[in-house]
Design a protein around this motif. Structure first.
Motif, mmCIF file in Angstrom:
data_model
loop_
_atom_site.group_PDB
_atom_site.id
_atom_site.type_symbol
_atom_site.label_atom_id
_atom_site.label_comp_id
_atom_site.label_asym_id
_atom_site.label_seq_id
_atom_site.Cartn_x
_atom_site.Cartn_y
_atom_site.Cartn_z
ATOM 1 N N SER A 201 0.847 -1.187 0.000
ATOM 2 C CA SER A 201 0.000 0.000 0.000
ATOM 3 C C SER A 201 0.882 1.236 0.000
ATOM 4 O O SER A 201 1.847 1.327 0.766
ATOM 5 N N LEU A 202 0.540 2.190 -0.850
ATOM 6 C CA LEU A 202 1.334 3.416 -0.979
ATOM 7 C C LEU A 202 0.433 4.635 -0.930
ATOM 8 O O LEU A 202 -0.737 4.590 -1.331
ATOM 9 N N GLY A 203 1.003 5.728 -0.461
ATOM 10 C CA GLY A 203 0.308 7.002 -0.490
ATOM 11 C C GLY A 203 0.849 7.853 -1.628
ATOM 12 O O GLY A 203 1.632 7.400 -2.466
ATOM 13 N N GLU A 204 0.443 9.109 -1.662
ATOM 14 C CA GLU A 204 0.896 10.020 -2.713
ATOM 15 C C GLU A 204 2.417 10.169 -2.663
ATOM 16 O O GLU A 204 2.980 10.351 -1.581
ATOM 17 N N TYR A 205 3.070 10.062 -3.811
ATOM 18 C CA TYR A 205 4.536 10.129 -3.930
ATOM 19 C C TYR A 205 5.227 8.981 -3.186
ATOM 20 O O TYR A 205 6.437 9.024 -2.949
ATOM 21 N N GLY A 206 4.469 7.957 -2.804
ATOM 22 C CA GLY A 206 5.052 6.854 -2.040
ATOM 23 C C GLY A 206 5.900 5.940 -2.900
ATOM 24 O O GLY A 206 5.776 5.889 -4.123
ATOM 25 N N GLY A 207 6.765 5.186 -2.249
ATOM 26 C CA GLY A 207 7.620 4.230 -2.933
ATOM 27 C C GLY A 207 8.025 3.117 -2.001
ATOM 28 O O GLY A 207 8.032 3.282 -0.773
ATOM 29 N N GLN A 208 8.372 1.974 -2.573
ATOM 30 C CA GLN A 208 8.781 0.839 -1.748
ATOM 31 C C GLN A 208 9.594 -0.132 -2.597
ATOM 32 O O GLN A 208 9.349 -0.281 -3.808
ATOM 33 N N ARG A 209 10.547 -0.780 -1.952
ATOM 34 C CA ARG A 209 11.357 -1.784 -2.625
ATOM 35 C C ARG A 209 10.788 -3.157 -2.302
ATOM 36 O O ARG A 209 10.656 -3.538 -1.137
ATOM 37 N N LEU A 210 10.472 -3.916 -3.348
ATOM 38 C CA LEU A 210 9.875 -5.232 -3.202
ATOM 39 C C LEU A 210 10.957 -6.286 -3.458
ATOM 40 O O LEU A 210 11.502 -6.374 -4.567
ATOM 41 N N TYR A 211 11.273 -7.104 -2.428
ATOM 42 C CA TYR A 211 12.376 -8.062 -2.522
ATOM 43 C C TYR A 211 11.909 -9.429 -3.032
ATOM 44 O O TYR A 211 10.768 -9.845 -2.800
ATOM 45 N N VAL A 212 12.848 -10.113 -3.694
ATOM 46 C CA VAL A 212 12.614 -11.468 -4.202
ATOM 47 C C VAL A 212 13.475 -12.437 -3.395
ATOM 48 O O VAL A 212 14.677 -12.204 -3.205
ATOM 49 N N THR A 213 12.868 -13.545 -2.926
ATOM 50 C CA THR A 213 13.601 -14.539 -2.139
ATOM 51 C C THR A 213 13.316 -15.940 -2.695
ATOM 52 O O THR A 213 12.508 -16.111 -3.609
ATOM 53 N N TYR A 214 14.007 -16.928 -2.115
ATOM 54 C CA TYR A 214 13.682 -18.313 -2.437
ATOM 55 C C TYR A 214 12.268 -18.636 -1.942
ATOM 56 O O TYR A 214 11.800 -18.082 -0.943
ATOM 57 N N ASN A 215 11.629 -19.554 -2.637
ATOM 58 C CA ASN A 215 10.355 -20.082 -2.147
ATOM 59 C C ASN A 215 10.686 -21.324 -1.317
ATOM 60 O O ASN A 215 10.599 -22.468 -1.783
ATOM 61 N N PHE A 216 11.076 -21.071 -0.059
ATOM 62 C CA PHE A 216 11.508 -22.167 0.806
ATOM 63 C C PHE A 216 10.388 -23.187 1.007
ATOM 64 O O PHE A 216 10.634 -24.398 1.127
ATOM 65 N N GLU A 217 9.125 -22.684 1.078
ATOM 66 C CA GLU A 217 8.008 -23.592 1.316
ATOM 67 C C GLU A 217 7.855 -24.629 0.194
ATOM 68 O O GLU A 217 7.342 -25.727 0.411
ATOM 69 N N ALA A 218 8.323 -24.265 -1.009
ATOM 70 C CA ALA A 218 8.226 -25.204 -2.133
ATOM 71 C C ALA A 218 9.471 -26.068 -2.251
ATOM 72 O O ALA A 218 9.592 -26.874 -3.174
ATOM 73 N N GLY A 219 10.412 -25.914 -1.315
ATOM 74 C CA GLY A 219 11.594 -26.759 -1.295
ATOM 75 C C GLY A 219 12.793 -26.182 -2.045
ATOM 76 O O GLY A 219 13.776 -26.897 -2.275
#
Length: 293
Positions: A201-219
């Motif tokens: 969720s972002l507000g006006e002029y908002g920003g965020q870094r979205l990280y990628v990781t291993y899917n440990f649950e899938a092994g």
């Protein structure tokens, strides 16, 4: 002429010039000094005008030629009236031939893309030897598909018309582009990677870094998929927003042998809800993004 006074009069008053700076000449075969003159207006030479001289000089080795006397061994061609040289005309530069454009076509004439995909269109100018082959590309809906140099990039679901126009003549051709939602594997939980968050969720002029990781649950982890290989896979992926009027996203590289594997920088544009996506091969990873202000 053998008359030095005549030489003086001719050169000072009548436009003649002396061939020997006013001094007499001795021609081959003759013993009498002759003054040779040249008229700069009529381009003629003068040897004598004296009738008595004309009759006497043959006794001294001269031949009678009607209007002048020459030594018996002289080349009389050199004493013919001189002709003015015709000035050389400058050569005209050859004008280049211009071949006008008579038509244009584009291939393919229709195209279907998924989000984030790109495809290059080919414009063909007629005739092939046209002088000016420059063209201009435009999109009727840049929020759906953009075009640069003939390369079309899908931005969100919808339809857009890509038009190419010749600079010479203004001829046009078009391609209809349909952008559809990218296909996703039925069970995303089994993919090798996942986003750190499933919603942002972002507000006006908002920003965020979205990280990628291993899917440990899938092994998937360091043992099943070495980190250097995993990072290469993530970095080769394509980040895109299903609606760039809500948010935009650009890839961010994580260096080194530490987690996370990669990231996408999200920036708010306008109110609404859409998905930020990362396409790796045929796999699509999505994160829901909501912008409110």
């Amino acid at each position: 002429t053998t008359d030095s006074h005549e030489v003086l009069v001719l050169t000072t008053q009548q436009g003649w010039q002396s061939d020997n700076s006013g001094k007499p000449l001795f021609y081959s075969g003759g013993t009498v000094p002759i003054y040779r003159l040249y008229n700069t207006v009529s381009y003629r030479h003068l040897l004598t005008r004296d009738e008595n001289e004309y009759g006497v000089l043959p006794a001294h080795g001269w031949s009678q030629e009607g209007v002048a006397l020459y030594g018996l061994s002289d080349d009389i061609s050199s004493d013919q009236p001189a002709q003015p040289e015709t000035p050389e005309q400058p050569s005209q530069p050859q004008q280049p031939t211009t071949v006008a454009v008579t038509g244009i076509s584009v291939s393919p004439s229709s195209l279907t893309l998924e989000f984030g995909e790109s495809r290059t269109l080919t414009a063909t100018i007629t005739p092939a030897n046209a002088t000016n082959k420059n063209v201009v590309w435009t999109s009727s809906n840049t929020s759906v598909a953009t075009v640069s140099g003939g390369t079309v990039t899908a931005k969100k679901a919808g339809t857009a018309t890509i038009t190419v126009k010749s600079q010479d003549g203004g001829y046009t051709a078009s391609c209809t582009v349909t952008v559809k939602t990218a296909s996703v594997k039925p069970d995303e939980s089994q993919l090798p990677f996942k986003f750190e968050k499933t919603e942002v969720s972002l507000g006006e002029y908002g920003g965020q870094r979205l990280y990628v990781t291993y899917n440990f649950e899938a092994g998937y982890d360091y043992d099943t998929l070495p980190m250097n290989q995993a990072k290469k896979m993530v970095q080769s992926g394509t980040w895109y927003s299903e609606d760039p009027s809500v948010v935009t996203v650009s890839g961010y590289t994580i260096e080194g042998d530490l987690m996370p594997l990669g990231a996408g920088d999200i920036a708010a544009v306008g109110p609404g809800t859409t998905n930020v996506c990362l396409k790796i091969g045929n796999d699509i990873y999505k994160c829901k993004c909501t912008v409110s202000f």
